[in-house]
Structures are given as structure tokens and as C-alpha cells.
Design an enzyme around this catalytic site. Structure first.
Site, mmCIF file in Angstrom:
data_model
loop_
_atom_site.group_PDB
_atom_site.id
_atom_site.type_symbol
_atom_site.label_atom_id
_atom_site.label_comp_id
_atom_site.label_asym_id
_atom_site.label_seq_id
_atom_site.Cartn_x
_atom_site.Cartn_y
_atom_site.Cartn_z
ATOM 1 N N LYS A 132 -85.909 -5.610 -43.471
ATOM 2 C CA LYS A 132 -85.643 -4.786 -42.278
ATOM 3 C C LYS A 132 -84.250 -4.180 -42.406
ATOM 4 O O LYS A 132 -83.316 -4.840 -42.897
ATOM 5 C CB LYS A 132 -85.725 -5.670 -41.044
ATOM 6 C CG LYS A 132 -85.630 -4.933 -39.698
ATOM 7 C CD LYS A 132 -85.873 -5.913 -38.549
ATOM 8 C CE LYS A 132 -85.887 -5.191 -37.208
ATOM 9 N NZ LYS A 132 -86.136 -6.135 -36.093
ATOM 10 N N SER A 184 -89.611 -4.628 -32.983
ATOM 11 C CA SER A 184 -88.849 -3.616 -33.662
ATOM 12 C C SER A 184 -88.959 -3.669 -35.188
ATOM 13 O O SER A 184 -88.519 -2.746 -35.859
ATOM 14 C CB SER A 184 -87.376 -3.718 -33.281
ATOM 15 O OG SER A 184 -86.877 -4.983 -33.613
ATOM 16 N N SER A 199 -89.797 -9.370 -31.865
ATOM 17 C CA SER A 199 -89.801 -8.276 -32.832
ATOM 18 C C SER A 199 -90.337 -8.573 -34.216
ATOM 19 O O SER A 199 -90.418 -7.661 -35.034
ATOM 20 C CB SER A 199 -88.381 -7.715 -32.965
ATOM 21 O OG SER A 199 -88.048 -7.025 -31.779
#
Lengths: 476, 473, 103
Positions: free
Chosen positions: B76, B151, B175
Site C-alpha cells: 500500500k 482504503s 481498511s
């Protein structure tokens, strides 16, 4: 005409002399090239995290203990505000739960000033304003050096118990001595390792309510502290007496102009939105650690002054009290006590330390106590005159040490052998038979004449006391 | 079928396949296929090839190349990778190259895994759909008209699309778990403090945790084992090293007391609820004792979260001021420069949460909002403790629905926030939880079932998830 | 009677934006005021609970006294750091003048 009273509280920020910063392993050093002691944490890079320095906590606890504070379970908090020297745009400090609280400091005159709290926090980077005059309001740009960002600080807040500028000075001076004695700080105001801000307000004498206070910053010496407080109190009194009010604000002391100037009122910036620092866990030193800190504290300036006063025996004269103060302030008391232990009269050891050694600055502080004691023993034992002794001390300081007897010999201050003295005296007496006859009859005024003659004949090497003793014994 | 990390690592370690081969193939697959998903924001081909070569050299020299040797991983983009662009999905960090690696990145490298590239995300991890990325949305590989969740949508999509067997995301309010559910992969949030946050760009410090994405529970356990451990650079890092969870993952659930939590199922769409009940049946069939339990306090979690997280975020994001790194928009004085920079650099959702957080902390409101939310946190923690005195694990839905349409909720923040209602409680409490795929919804899109365990019980968590995976339709 | 807390006003939003160094257009102020009000309305179900018997938890873990030894660790390479800085002069970070809002 109203009689006015000053109400003063002092906030002192003290840099701790740890090897590394408060929350990261960057070096805590003064004067390095800009931005060489930086890392993700003290630079506020995305993803960085703080980890608390154990030695900084030890130092902070020592300060709390020395100021008779309660050492308490504490928590770190974020103080949020935007400023370019604040790497994360928040400062990690302590708010609701400071490490040390509810203490006091005793001034040399015996009065006490309360210490509200002494908490831990990190320092900011350094700003240099460039362009125009270098003063913040006229600058074109600013340059930031983050070497100092994250250096450990202890903020010591006094109760508003101080009533005169002189008392403020005494508090700051005594506090500095204490900070140095704990080993936590080098107490150098001029280098910024100890920064004093003064909160000043005035009120009609005899009233209880506090007047509006102003915070005065940029006080770089004890002298500035005194001048600024006196100026500010007068400024506020003038305002109030003319029917005006005092605005609560932060003011900047201008040393060269001798005045305080308003920095913009902080109303908007006051909302720091404090909340517990989520990246740190609570700090609650256990009883064992606290005990170890208190037990290991060592003598504070007040204690050390008392030791010297006791060694003098009887109450010190004002001059001696000043000497004691100076000696302890400069950390020279070991010289005095070592010399006294070696049989040197305390008053002499004190005087020479307060004057000759003190004048030696750094070298004075570094002088070996045994060397000092040996040098003074030569004086008190009669081998050196006062003048000679001072010269030998001067040489020792210049050379950073040495053997006092050897130095004395080198400088030609060799003590005269007693038989040499006898021979010289024989010659002098033979040269002045009339004077000798009168002296023997009882004319004591001739003591000086013969002493002087002997001194001349020995080029000053004779010991005055020895000469006098010899003269008297010959007289019978 | 893409190979699992377990099988791939075994092949590389045995010298049956070169890591370089694996990496080249992965890069080619991404090149060919990511145009339609936009899972990655940037790739690290040079670093990946060099790392692969190092693994191959170790294998050739008879040295241990690590448990994840040669396995490509999607990171990420809020994980600092030294010298490689790290944007957090934001214009304010566009092009920024950190001068240091996150601790997990270093751990990954030591394990022989290969960081293939940086995955797309909602800006600064604020969002549940990856539509808040400043660099374009990511599409769900199962249906490109749908969101992948957020996210960590990019990492979930990379794994779901078969680009990498493993992904790493961060979970603050769900997330990792929610995009895992929406994309049909495994996603896990460890106990708070299990995995170091050093180098994870902070969103909400007391809630953020880094965790694994994988196609199987066993793979997720293997990656978790590599990431977990004490880090002296993170004060909130737990002092102990957990025992390897991959060793016991197939140990079954005989006698395990499972609480099917009504409050983590009520309000979810019926097909999701049905899948959860079927998963419960699978556990019962494998010897677990399943009962329904109610923990009504979970209902307060959403409101508390949407005060605590933005409050911490408003402070964490203050550093983006144009002074030291990232975007700068010039102005006459520094305050104006800060403002111009942040106004231009932050997207709407980030601004919204910064303001919400600033408000919750501001003078006069602190006690009613922030402090109160922290009391709700205590309430939720105590509710968990009570539940765990009667049950070993809890079961529920991960997300209330299957993946929704791109654009469906962007204009309605509150609707978007509701996606987190099942995942938030374990962020507040710091307990571990994961999402494991279990069948599909009426629309054929993946459904994820959530397992929650007490603090430090990741091994149990994976064991239960394994049984669910084994029983999945 | 209006509940003060949920009556988040435009002025509040503007004030908060300024504190956070954000510049909002008029439309944004309108939009954000409405959106934040909705969120805060939800938060009011929490705000009105009587939780006075509970301590606020700022951490989900019960750690305390995490310390590190006072030993130097390598600092970052200054050149690498300054290379990505927006403006550098004299090995320092350069910013526009501090302006009127001095602390």
C-alpha cells in the site's frame, strides 16, 4: 497615588545535556553544521514515531527531586500549532499530567518560591530570518535548521510568588545552580541551554486579585531579566494610572532599545487542541527509580554554601558571603574544602578561590583541588608571600596545572633556607648597628626597616613572617 | 490459478524456480492487465529484480533465502519505501521519495519477499472505496464497474487480480478487511501493537495497524508471521514476539466457542447475512460450539470512531505544510504558503476529516466530543472483554453489502462511513480480526465473513478462518 | 431550544478551516457545513450518553514506561533529505517570511 505591587512568575526552559534527542537517536549537540543531526522522527517525516530517552527522564526526575516536587505518573500530550521550526506542526509536551509538580525553591535570603510543575517536552528547530534587518518583522524569508528539533527540555514553571526584579534574578540564579548541580544541564543562558521567560503583572499593593499579565520573551541574561521586568512593570503601571488597560499578550524584550514590544496577540493561536499523545505510552517511574534518583541527588548549592559557611566557623561577613556564593556558583567549592582539609585556613582558601581562581574562567573550574591545596599550603606555611602565592596560582591556571613548589622555584620564589636567612640577618645587623641597638631597646618601628633590608638583600625571597620571628627571637 | 505464496516460496527455496523468473512474470502480468484495474500507482522493477537476484544467489550458495523467498508483494502506498515514490494517494506527496524504509519493508526484504510496487489507496487512508485517491480510482477485479473497497483497495485488487499472491495494507476502521471482503480475498488486522507502525504514514495513530492480504488463510498467516514482532522504533509496539501462526493454522476448531454476533449482522443485506450463517454452520460442522450473542455497545463504535480518527488525523496531517517535503504552493508569508499548499494538495475527504477532527479537539468541544468518544472506546473494550469471557471468537459480516458501484457513495460521506460499521469495533479495542471469503451475494460478487479474536490470539483467528475457508462454497 | 453542539455553524467551519490552514470556497463552506453537521448529528447519540463512570482510553494497549537508551544512532544523509525539500538555502530549509502571525 497608588502603591503598586509587581507579581512575577518565571517559566524556565532547560535543555538537558543528554547524548541524544528526546525521541530519537540523533546527537544532541550545539554548534554543528545545519541539518546534520536529523532523522525521520525529529524532522517530522511521514511515518516517523517517537521513542522516549531514558536518560532524559532520569535528568527530569533529578530536577523534580531537587525542586522538592512530587514525581507523578505522567502522560505526553500534543500541543498543536503551525510554525516552520516545529517539524510536525505539533510539539510533544506534557499537559494535564506533568512528571513533576507541587515543589518549591528556597532563595539565599530564606524566602521560598513555589514551583507549579516541571514537565518534559521537545525543543524546536532554529529559525534564521534573512533579508532586511534580520528582525522577524522585516525579514524576507526564513531558514530552518532542525539540529535542535527534538532536543529534550524540561519546562519549570514557578508560582507567581515573586515580587521584585531582584527576587526574580535570585530565583533564576539559584535555579541555574540547581540545574547544574543535578548534572541535567550546563545552565548556559547565553547559549540558550537555559531560557527564561517572565510573566509580569501589577496590582495595587495589598490587593488579592491578579492583574492582567504579559509574557516577556528574549531574555538572554540575568541582567536583561531584571531590566525587562522593571521596564514592563513600569509600562503597565503607566497604562493603568492613565486609565488604560493592560492587554494580555506576549512581548519581546529589545535589549539594545531597553523596551518590550508587542508580538502579535496570541488569541487565535491559543487553541492548541491538546490531546494525549497516541504514539507514546504513559510514563510512571516506579518507587524504586524515584528513590534512587532522590538518594543520588548530591549536594545542592544551598547545601554547599552552608558547608563553606560552617567551615569558616561563625557567621560569614558580607564579603565572605559573596565569596561563598561565587565559589559555589562556579563549582569551585571542592578546591576550598580540599585545601581546608589540608590545613589551609578556610578564609584564605575561600578568598583565593573567589578571586584568583575565579578569574581563570574555564581553567579555574578545571584546576585540580590537590594542586590548589598544595599551592595555598606554601602560602599559609610561610614559604610564599601573598603576592607570590597569587602569581603561582596564575601560572598554574595558565598551564592547566603543575607542581606548585616546582613552579614557585621556577619563578624564583624559592623559600630561603633558614640558615641563609640567619646569615643575611647577620650582615644586615652588622651594617646597621645603631638601628639594631634602638630595636633591641624596644623601638618596634624598626621592625619594618630591618624586614625591608632583609627583603632587599634576598630579592624578596625571604618570608616576611619568618623574618619578623627571627628578629624578635634575636632581640630576646 | 495463481500459485499461493506457500507453494511459490517452496519452489524458489528448492531451486525449482528462480525468483527472477517469478518477478519478471509478475511484472509482465501487471503490465498487461492493470490498465483496467489501476491497482498499482507505481512499480519498482529495478529494485524487484535486484532483490530477486539476491534471493537466487542465496539459494545457489546454500544460504537460507527466507520463508517468503521470491514471492512478489503489493505494498500500500502509505508504506515508506526508501528511494521509491510514496504518495499515500495524495497530491501533497506526489513524487515524494522517502529517505528511509518502514520497518515492515525491511522485514519483508529479510524474508526474501519481493516488493513489486506501490498500491493505490484512498488519500491518506481515508475512505472505503479507493475513489478518494488523487490519482484515479481502482476497479474491483471481480467486476470493474464496482469499487474494490478501501482504503487499501489497490493491495486487495492486486491480490484478487492475481498480480501478486500477497499484499500489505493498513487498517484503521476496516481498511484491510472491507476491501478483502469486496474483492474476495483474505485480509487481516493484527492486534494493535503486533506489527510496527514505524514507516507507516499515520492516519489515526491509536487505530492504525498494518496487515496482510492473501488468496488463502495460510498465506495470510505466513505473511503475518513475517511482519509481526517488537520494534524498538515504535513505542506502541508490543514487547513480545508471537509464536508462528502458520504452524497451527490447520489445527481445527474442535470445542472452540463461537459467538455469532447479532450486532455485526443486523442491518447487513440479506445475502451477506445468509453467508455468515452458513459460515457459522461450517464451523459447527467442524466441531465448534456456535451460539448467537448480542453486543449492543458495538453500535456506538461508528460515532466514536468518526470523532477519534479524524481528531488524530487532523494532528498527524498538520506536518504537510510545504516546508520540508512534498508539494509547496508559494505565497508571501509562511502561513499563507501552508494554506495554499494544503488547500491545493488535499482532496475533499481529507479536508472534511481534518476539519471534523480539528473541531472535535477545539476549545469548548474537547470534552463533549473527543474525550467522550474515548469513553465510548472504553465501553467497547469492556463489552469485548465480557463477550470473550463466554466465547473464544466472534463471527459477523465484514461489510454490510457486496461491492457497490463506482460513484455510488462519493457524494454521501455518511453513507460511505456506514461501510465500516462491522469493522470499527476491533479497531477501537485493538483486537485482531480478519475477513475470509465465503461464497457470493445475489449479484455473484464476493462476500467476506469476519472473525474476531481476543488480543494476541492471532493463531486462533487463523485456525477458525481456515475452517471457514475449507467449508466455503 | 437548539442543542449548541450539533448546531455547527458556517462561522465554526471557517474558524476551524483557518486553524487547520485550509482555504475554503464559499461553496465548500456550504457543503462541508452540511456534511459535518450530519456526522456530528450521529455523534450526538454518543455525546449524550452518561459515561461519567468510565475513563477515556487513549490507547488500546496497557503499555507504560517504554524507554530507549541514550545512545546515538546514525542520522539521515543531509543531501538526500535536502534533495527533496521544496526550497533550500545554505543547507537549510527556506520558507517565506514569517509574517504577522508570530507566536
Amino acid at each position: 497615588m497608588t502603591d503598586w505591587e509587581m507579581v512575577i512568575g518565571l517559566e524556565v526552559h532547560c535543555e538537558l545535556q543528554t547524548a541524544t534527542k528526546l525521541f530519537c537517536g540523533c546527537r544532541n549537540a550545539f554548534g554543528d553544521e545545519p541539518n546534520v543531526n536529523i532523522c525521520p522522527t525529529c524532522l517530522g517525516l511521514p511515518g516517523s514515531l517517537p521513542v522516549l530517552n531514558e536518560q532524559a527522564v532520569e535528568f527530569a526526575m533529578r530536577i523534580g527531586a531537587a525542586l522538592h516536587c512530587e514525581i507523578r505518573p505522567s502522560e505526553f500530550a500534543r500541543k498543536n500549532y503551525f510554525y516552520p521550526d516545529q517539524a510536525k506542526d505539533y510539539q510533544i509536551s506534557q499537559y494535564d499530567l506533568p512528571l513533576n509538580a507541587d515543589g518549591w525553591l528556597e532563595l539565599p535570603d530564606g524566602s521560598r518560591v513555589g514551583v507549579t510543575r516541571a514537565h518534559m517536552e521537545e525543543d524546536t528547530g532554529k529559525l534564521t530570518h534573512i533579508g532586511a534587518s534580520g528582525r522577524i518583522n522585516a525579514a524576507l524569508a526564513a531558514l530552518v535548521d532542525y539540529n535542535r528539533s527534538g532536543v529534550p527540555l524540561v519546562e519549570i514553571v514557578s508560582e507567581p510568588d515573586i515580587r521584585t526584579a531582584a527576587q526574580a534574578r535570585a530565583y533564576a540564579s539559584e535555579l541555574r545552580g540547581i540545574l547544574v548541580a543535578t548534572g541535567a544541564s550546563d545552565g548556559r543562558m547565553e547559549e540558550g541551554s537555559m531560557r527564561v521567560d517572565a510573566n509580569v503583572s501589577v496590582r495595587p499593593a495589598g490587593t488579592e486579585a491578579f492583574g492582567t499579565r504579559c509574557e516577556i520573551k528574549n531574555l538572554n541574561s540575568l541582567r536583561s531579566l531584571v531590566r525587562a521586568i522593571e521596564y514592563e512593570a513600569a509600562r503597565q503601571i503607566a497604562l493603568l494610572e492613565s486609565g488604560d488597560t493592560v492587554t494580555q499578550e506576549t512581548r519581546h524584550w529589545d535589549e539594545s532599545a531597553g523596551r518590550t514590544d508587542s508580538m502579535r496577540s496570541k488569541e487565535e493561536a491559543n487553541d492548541y487542541r491538546y490531546f494525549p499523545e497516541p504514539d507514546l505510552v504513559p510514563l510512571a517511574p516506579d518507587a524504586a527509580w524515584q528513590e534512587k534518583v532522590r538518594a543520588g541527588l548530591g549536594a545542592m548549592p544551598a547545601d554547599r554554601r552552608a558547608v563553606l559557611a560552617a567551615a569558616l566557623g561563625g557567621a560569614p561577613t558580607e564579603a565572605e558571603a559573596d565569596q561563598i556564593h561565587a565559589v559555589v556558583d562556579l563549582g569551585l567549592d571542592t578546591l576550598v574544602t580540599t585545601a581546608a582539609d589540608g590545613g589551609v585556613p578556610v578564609a584564605l582558601a575561600l578568598a583565593r578561590a573567589a578571586n584568583e581562581v575565579a578569574a581563570g574562567g574555564q581553567a579555574g573550574r578545571a584546576l585540580d583541588p590537590e594542586t590548589y591545596a598544595a599551592a595555598l599550603a606554601l602560602e599559609s606555611g610561610g614559604q610564599l608571600s601573598a603576592t607570590q602565592s597569587k602569581a603561582v596560582l596564575g601560572a598554574l591556571l595558565e598551564r592547566g596545572g603543575g607542581d606548585p613548589a616546582a613552579v614557585a622555584k621556577e619563578m624564583g620564589f624559592e623559600a630561603l633556607a633558614s640558615d641563609t636567612l640567619g646569615a643575611v640577618l647577620d650582615e644586615v645587623i652588622a651594617a646597621h648597628p645603631d638601628e639594631w641597638a634602638r630595636f633591641v631597646e624596644g623601638d618596634d618601628k624598626l621592625m619594618g626597616f630591618f624586614t625591608g633590608a632583609v627583603m632587599k638583600a634576598t630579592s624578596g625571597k625571604a618570608n616576611g613572617k619568618e623574618v619578623a620571628a627571627e628578629l624578635r627571637s634575636r632581640r630576646g | 490459478m495463481t500459485p499461493t505464496a506457500v507453494s511459490l516460496a517452496a519452489e524458489v527455496r528448492a531451486g525449482q524456480r528462480s525468483a527472477r523468473d517469478v518477478v519478471d512474470e509478475a511484472l509482465a502480468t501487471v503490465d498487461a492487465g492493470d490498465g483496467q484495474y489501476h491497482a498499482f500507482l507505481s512499480l519498482m522493477p529495478d529494485e524487484a529484480r535486484a532483490a530477486a537476484d539476491a534471493v537466487d544467489a542465496a539459494v545457489a550458495a546454500g544460504r537460507d533465502p527466507g520463508p517468503l523467498a521470491g514471492v512478489p508483494v503489493a505494498l500500500k502506498d502509505n508504506l515508506c519505501t526508501r528511494g521509491a515514490v510514496t504518495t499515500c494517494g495524495s497530491r501533497i506527496l506526489e513524487g515524494w521519495r522517502p529517505p528511509y524504509d518502514a520497518t515492515v519493508v525491511t522485514a519483508l526484504r529479510r524474508s526474501g519477499a519481493i516488493a513489486l510496487g506501490k498500491a493505490n489507496m484512498d488519500e491518506f487512508a481515508m475512505g472505503s472505496s479507493t475513489e478518494n485517491s488523487a490519482f484515479g480510482a481502482t476497479r474491483n477485479p471481480r467486476d470493474i464497474t464496482k469499487v474494490p473497497g478501501g482504503s487499501s483497495g489497490g493491495s486487495a485488487a492486486a491480490v484478487a487480480a492475481g498480480f501478486t499472491p500477497l499484499g500489505i495494507g493498513s487498517d484503521t476502521g476496516g481498511s484491510i478487511r472491507q476491501p478483502a471482503a469486496l474483492c474476495g480475498v483474505v485480509g487481516m488486522k493484527p492486534t494493535y501493537g503486533r506489527v510496527s507502525r514505524y514507516g507507516l504514514v499515520a492516519f489515526a495513530s491509536s487505530l492504525d495497524q498494518i496487515g496482510p492480504f492473501a488468496t488463502t488463510v495460510e498465506d495470510a498467516a505466513l505473511l503475518f508471521d513475517v511482519l509481526a514482532g517488537h520494534d524498538p522504533l515504535d513505542s506502541t509496539s508490543l514487547p513480545s514476539q508471537p509464536e508462528a501462526t502458520v504452524a497451527t493454522v490447520h489445527d481445527g476448531v474442535e470445542g472452540v466457542r463461537v459467538g455469532l454476533c447479532r450486532d455485526l449482522v443486523d442491518g447487513c443485506s440479506p445475502d451477506v447475512v445468509a453467508r455468515v450463517r452458513e459460515a457459522a454452520d461450517a464451523l459447527a460442522g467442524a466441531g465448534a460450539k456456535v451460539e448467537e450473542v448480542s453486543v449492543p455497545e458495538f453500535g456506538y463504535g461508528l460515532s466514536a470512531y468518526y470523532l477519534i480518527a479524524p481528531a488524530e488525523a487532523s494532528s498527524n496531517l498538520a506536518r504537510y505544510d510545504g516546508v520540508r517535503y512534498g508539494l509547496r504552493v508559494n505565497a508571501e508569508d509562511v502561513a499563507a504558503m501552508n494554506t495554499a499548499t494544503r488547500t491545493a494538495g488535499f482532496g475533499a475527504e481529507v479536508k472534511r476529516r481534518i476539519m471534523l477532527g480539528t473541531y472535535a479537539l477545539s476549545a469548548g468541544y474537547y470534552d463533549a466530543y473527543y474525550a467522550q468518544a474515548q469513553r465510548v472506546r472504553t465501553l467497547v473494550m469492556q463489552a469485548f472483554d465480557r463477550a470473550y469471557s463466554s466465547y473464544d471468537v466472534l463471527l459477523g459480516a465484514t461489510a454490510p453489502t457486496t461491492a457497490f458501484d463506482v460513484g455510488a457513495k462519493v457524494d454521501d460521506p455518511m453513507a460511505m462511513y456506514m461501510n465500516d460499521v462491522c469493522t470499527i469495533p476491533s479497531n477501537l479495542s485493538g483486537h485482531p480480526a480478519l475477513s475470509v471469503p465465503f461464497g457470493g451475494g445475489e449479484d455473484g460478487l464476493p462476500v467476506g465473513v469476519q472473525v474476531l479474536a481476543p488480543a494476541l490470539q492471532e493463531a486462533l483467528l487463523f485456525r477458525v478462518a481456515q475452517v471457514i475457508e475449507d467449508g466455503a462454497p | 431550544m437548539t442543542d449548541d453542539r450539533s448546531a455547527l455553524s458556517r462561522e465554526d467551519v471557517i474558524h476551524v478551516a483557518r486553524l487547520a490552514r485550509l482555504d475554503l470556497s464559499d461553496e465548500e463552506v456550504e457543503l462541508f457545513t452540511a456534511q459535518l453537521r450530519t456526522v456530528l448529528d450521529h455523534a450526538d447519540d454518543v455525546a449524550s450518553l452518561d459515561l461519567s463512570h468510565l475513563e477515556p482510553s487513549s490507547h488500546p494497549i496497557a503499555l507504560a514506561n517504554v524507554l530507549r537508551p541514550d545512545e546515538p544512532r546514525p542520522s539521515l544523509d543531509r543531501a538526500e533529505v535536502l534533495a527533496v525539500a521544496p526550497s533550500v538555502e545554505d543547507h537549510r530549509f527556506r520558507v517565506p517570511r514569517i509574517g504577522g502571525e508570530a507566536l
